[in-house]
Motif scaffolding. Structure first.
Motif, PDB file in Angstrom:
ATOM      1  N   THR A 186       0.833  -1.202   0.000  1.00  0.00           N
ATOM      2  CA  THR A 186       0.000   0.000   0.000  1.00  0.00           C
ATOM      3  C   THR A 186       0.866   1.250   0.000  1.00  0.00           C
ATOM      4  O   THR A 186       0.592   2.206  -0.726  1.00  0.00           O
ATOM      5  N   PHE A 187       1.927   1.247   0.802  1.00  0.00           N
ATOM      6  CA  PHE A 187       2.812   2.412   0.860  1.00  0.00           C
ATOM      7  C   PHE A 187       3.347   2.763  -0.527  1.00  0.00           C
ATOM      8  O   PHE A 187       3.232   3.897  -0.982  1.00  0.00           O
ATOM      9  N   PHE A 188       3.928   1.785  -1.212  1.00  0.00           N
ATOM     10  CA  PHE A 188       4.525   2.091  -2.513  1.00  0.00           C
ATOM     11  C   PHE A 188       3.478   2.386  -3.581  1.00  0.00           C
ATOM     12  O   PHE A 188       3.690   3.251  -4.439  1.00  0.00           O
ATOM     13  N   GLY A 189       2.353   1.708  -3.512  1.00  0.00           N
ATOM     14  CA  GLY A 189       1.282   1.999  -4.468  1.00  0.00           C
ATOM     15  C   GLY A 189       0.754   3.416  -4.291  1.00  0.00           C
ATOM     16  O   GLY A 189       0.609   4.168  -5.267  1.00  0.00           O
ATOM     17  N   ILE A 190       0.471   3.794  -3.061  1.00  0.00           N
ATOM     18  CA  ILE A 190      -0.024   5.149  -2.779  1.00  0.00           C
ATOM     19  C   ILE A 190       1.059   6.182  -3.082  1.00  0.00           C
ATOM     20  O   ILE A 190       0.786   7.227  -3.671  1.00  0.00           O
ATOM     21  N   LEU A 191       2.299   5.884  -2.694  1.00  0.00           N
ATOM     22  CA  LEU A 191       3.399   6.828  -2.899  1.00  0.00           C
ATOM     23  C   LEU A 191       3.546   7.203  -4.362  1.00  0.00           C
ATOM     24  O   LEU A 191       3.630   8.384  -4.706  1.00  0.00           O
ATOM     25  N   TRP A 192       3.567   6.212  -5.246  1.00  0.00           N
ATOM     26  CA  TRP A 192       3.877   6.463  -6.652  1.00  0.00           C
ATOM     27  C   TRP A 192       2.668   6.753  -7.531  1.00  0.00           C
ATOM     28  O   TRP A 192       2.832   7.181  -8.675  1.00  0.00           O
ATOM     29  N   VAL A 193       1.470   6.528  -7.030  1.00  0.00           N
ATOM     30  CA  VAL A 193       0.293   6.816  -7.853  1.00  0.00           C
ATOM     31  C   VAL A 193      -0.476   8.002  -7.267  1.00  0.00           C
ATOM     32  O   VAL A 193      -0.538   9.066  -7.861  1.00  0.00           O
ATOM     33  N   VAL A 194      -1.034   7.815  -6.090  1.00  0.00           N
ATOM     34  CA  VAL A 194      -1.904   8.842  -5.508  1.00  0.00           C
ATOM     35  C   VAL A 194      -1.098  10.020  -4.970  1.00  0.00           C
ATOM     36  O   VAL A 194      -1.344  11.178  -5.337  1.00  0.00           O
ATOM     37  N   ALA A 195      -0.151   9.755  -4.077  1.00  0.00           N
ATOM     38  CA  ALA A 195       0.593  10.848  -3.436  1.00  0.00           C
ATOM     39  C   ALA A 195       1.395  11.653  -4.449  1.00  0.00           C
ATOM     40  O   ALA A 195       1.441  12.886  -4.349  1.00  0.00           O
ATOM     41  N   LEU A 196       2.003  10.994  -5.403  1.00  0.00           N
ATOM     42  CA  LEU A 196       2.787  11.725  -6.406  1.00  0.00           C
ATOM     43  C   LEU A 196       1.913  12.732  -7.150  1.00  0.00           C
ATOM     44  O   LEU A 196       2.244  13.910  -7.230  1.00  0.00           O
ATOM     45  N   SER A 197       0.781  12.278  -7.660  1.00  0.00           N
ATOM     46  CA  SER A 197      -0.067  13.185  -8.443  1.00  0.00           C
ATOM     47  C   SER A 197      -0.720  14.254  -7.569  1.00  0.00           C
ATOM     48  O   SER A 197      -0.726  15.436  -7.930  1.00  0.00           O
ATOM     49  N   GLU A 198      -1.271  13.859  -6.425  1.00  0.00           N
ATOM     50  CA  GLU A 198      -1.936  14.841  -5.572  1.00  0.00           C
ATOM     51  C   GLU A 198      -0.953  15.853  -4.998  1.00  0.00           C
ATOM     52  O   GLU A 198      -1.240  17.054  -4.974  1.00  0.00           O
ATOM     53  N   GLU A 199       0.186  15.398  -4.539  1.00  0.00           N
ATOM     54  CA  GLU A 199       1.151  16.328  -3.953  1.00  0.00           C
ATOM     55  C   GLU A 199       1.795  17.222  -5.008  1.00  0.00           C
ATOM     56  O   GLU A 199       2.079  18.382  -4.743  1.00  0.00           O
ATOM     57  N   PHE A 200       1.998  16.707  -6.200  1.00  0.00           N
ATOM     58  CA  PHE A 200       2.519  17.550  -7.282  1.00  0.00           C
ATOM     59  C   PHE A 200       1.547  18.697  -7.551  1.00  0.00           C
ATOM     60  O   PHE A 200       1.943  19.857  -7.638  1.00  0.00           O
ATOM     61  N   PHE A 201       0.258  18.352  -7.665  1.00  0.00           N
ATOM     62  CA  PHE A 201      -0.731  19.377  -7.975  1.00  0.00           C
ATOM     63  C   PHE A 201      -0.976  20.321  -6.800  1.00  0.00           C
ATOM     64  O   PHE A 201      -0.872  21.540  -6.935  1.00  0.00           O
ATOM     65  N   PHE A 202      -1.307  19.759  -5.635  1.00  0.00           N
ATOM     66  CA  PHE A 202      -1.690  20.609  -4.510  1.00  0.00           C
ATOM     67  C   PHE A 202      -0.511  21.334  -3.874  1.00  0.00           C
ATOM     68  O   PHE A 202      -0.614  22.521  -3.567  1.00  0.00           O
ATOM     69  N   ARG A 203       0.584  20.656  -3.629  1.00  0.00           N
ATOM     70  CA  ARG A 203       1.726  21.309  -2.994  1.00  0.00           C
ATOM     71  C   ARG A 203       2.658  21.935  -4.031  1.00  0.00           C
ATOM     72  O   ARG A 203       3.048  23.091  -3.917  1.00  0.00           O
ATOM     73  N   GLY A 204       3.016  21.162  -5.058  1.00  0.00           N
ATOM     74  CA  GLY A 204       3.989  21.656  -6.035  1.00  0.00           C
ATOM     75  C   GLY A 204       3.498  22.823  -6.865  1.00  0.00           C
ATOM     76  O   GLY A 204       4.290  23.680  -7.268  1.00  0.00           O
ATOM     77  N   ILE A 205       2.190  22.884  -7.125  1.00  0.00           N
ATOM     78  CA  ILE A 205       1.645  23.977  -7.938  1.00  0.00           C
ATOM     79  C   ILE A 205       0.806  24.935  -7.090  1.00  0.00           C
ATOM     80  O   ILE A 205       1.148  26.104  -6.946  1.00  0.00           O
TER      81      ILE A 205
END
Length: 131
Positions: A43-62
């Protein structure tokens, strides 16, 4: 390290809020210890590379760079209104508070990596220990 530190700071706040709002409840895993560990790692790696990557890129990174921590956290919570049912205000409130911790990890870490780790650890904890 920064992501783990923010996750540890988030735990009492977010999971207490989840319990108080009735969004979630504590549940002991029903699987053997080794299966629980494998599920947590997967779950950690699945969430890290799919959900967290996209959500954090958009919400935090942008967005956080333009709108700031609080506005971005509120938007992050609102983005979770449709989880399981609409409107799921309980989850939106919990997600907004979690978003503050993700945003702080982003600021302290200087990029989305720490926020991704905090986000993924939070989801793993929720999926393994809460329902």
């Amino acid at each position: 390290r920064i992501g783990v530190a923010h996750y540890l700071a988030l735990l009492p706040c977010v999971f207490a809020l989840g319990l108080l709002t009735g969004f979630t409840q504590f549940q002991i895993p029903v699987w053997p210890w080794w299966e629980t560990a494998l599920r947590a790692v997967g779950t950690f790696f699945g969430i890290l590379w799919v959900v967290a990557l996209s959500e954090e890129f958009f919400f935090r990174g942008i967005l956080q760079r333009w709108l700031g921590l609080i506005a971005t956290s509120v938007l992050f919570g609102m983005a979770h209104l449709g989880f399981r049912q609409f409107p799921n205000w309980r989850f939106a409130i919990v997600a907004a508070v979690a978003g503050v911790f993700y945003g702080l990890a982003f600021k302290r870490g200087g990029g989305i990596r720490a926020a991704m780790v905090t986000h993924a650890l939070t989801v793993v904890t929720w999926r393994i220990w809460f329902r």
